[in-house]
Design a protein around this motif. Sequence first.
Motif, PDB file in Angstrom:
ATOM      1  N   ARG A  23       0.872  -1.241   0.026  1.00 37.28           N
ATOM      2  CA  ARG A  23       0.008   0.017   0.066  1.00 37.28           C
ATOM      3  C   ARG A  23       0.927   1.150  -0.102  1.00 37.28           C
ATOM      4  O   ARG A  23       1.688   1.148   0.945  1.00 37.28           O
ATOM      5  CB  ARG A  23      -0.841  -0.075   1.376  1.00 37.28           C
ATOM      6  N   LEU A  24       0.629   2.181  -0.780  1.00 36.40           N
ATOM      7  CA  LEU A  24       1.468   3.363  -0.825  1.00 36.40           C
ATOM      8  C   LEU A  24       0.512   4.465  -0.659  1.00 36.40           C
ATOM      9  O   LEU A  24      -0.656   4.861  -1.088  1.00 36.40           O
ATOM     10  CB  LEU A  24       1.871   3.850  -2.495  1.00 36.40           C
ATOM     11  N   LEU A  25       0.722   5.275   0.507  1.00 35.26           N
ATOM     12  CA  LEU A  25      -0.100   6.388   1.028  1.00 35.26           C
ATOM     13  C   LEU A  25       0.713   7.344   0.673  1.00 35.26           C
ATOM     14  O   LEU A  25       1.926   7.744   0.887  1.00 35.26           O
ATOM     15  CB  LEU A  25      -0.143   6.221   2.618  1.00 35.26           C
ATOM     16  N   CYS A  26      -0.256   8.533  -0.065  1.00 32.91           N
ATOM     17  CA  CYS A  26       0.399   9.777  -0.523  1.00 32.91           C
ATOM     18  C   CYS A  26      -0.097  10.762   0.095  1.00 32.91           C
ATOM     19  O   CYS A  26      -1.282  11.244   0.251  1.00 32.91           O
ATOM     20  CB  CYS A  26       0.115   9.932  -2.334  1.00 32.91           C
ATOM     21  N   PHE A  27       0.834  11.741   0.694  1.00 28.85           N
ATOM     22  CA  PHE A  27       0.362  13.015   1.457  1.00 28.85           C
ATOM     23  C   PHE A  27       0.643  14.360   0.589  1.00 28.85           C
ATOM     24  O   PHE A  27       1.790  14.466   0.330  1.00 28.85           O
ATOM     25  CB  PHE A  27       1.360  13.121   2.575  1.00 28.85           C
ATOM     26  N   PRO A  28      -0.601  14.922   0.249  1.00 29.09           N
ATOM     27  CA  PRO A  28      -0.376  16.131  -0.798  1.00 29.09           C
ATOM     28  C   PRO A  28       0.283  17.130  -0.286  1.00 29.09           C
ATOM     29  O   PRO A  28       0.348  17.318   1.086  1.00 29.09           O
ATOM     30  CB  PRO A  28      -1.826  16.438  -1.185  1.00 29.09           C
TER      31      PRO A  28
END
Length: 250
Positions: A23-28
């Motif tokens: 799982r790749l969690l992306c923080f904008p």
Amino acid sequence: MFAETLSGMPLRTIRRSPRATVRLLCFPPAGAGPSIFNEWANLLPEFVELVGVVYPGRECRSAEPLSRDLGIIADSVAEHIARSDDMPCAFFGHSMGGYVCFEVMQRLAGSTAYPDHVFLSAVPAPHMPVPEKLHGLPDSQFFRELVRLEGFPQEVLNTPELVRYALPILRADFTACETHRFKLHVPCRCPLSVYGGSTDIRVTRDRLEGWRHFAGLSFSLRIFEGGHFYLRKRQTELVGLICSELARMG
């Protein structure tokens, strides 16, 4: 498993894959929501599930008041991530997203939800002084500085209504970042990859190198051609590099 879209939730699944093993969690970055990563869904292999972080006051959380407290934002995100440790995960954070990512890591220390790899982009190491704080500037000057930093895509600059909508969100986000006091005693317990743009006027190479101080394991630095938002034009190459690291985790 994270909700695909749920009001009040700080996490949104952008691309679900039945074959996902990572799982790749992306923080904008400041002013943005997880939709900034929507195009990544077409670039990621099937073994990667893509999840975006949603800050208060935007997208599916647009009815909520904006937050000017980075710690409170990180508390909420960490709480929800901690509930799901069903597969290995990695974090990617760009600009403000890098700071939120770092704070979430601190909160997950010792948790089974701690990331297996962290990617930080266009964000200076938190122990280094900020060149110039922008959050208290008058609107006109604040806007000029954001334009100078390439903070607005051209389609937003061409639409005054979007600029007026974005400015309060950006000011809240800059306030959260520029007034936060970081606790710097917990080193990263996973590989740390740092990226930046060659012509970024605020996040220079030495400020990126500063993250080496927090690398408990391996550290790598890659500079792309471009400014603070180099990833708009180097998206395919950037995602490819990230995927090569994610493949080691599955």
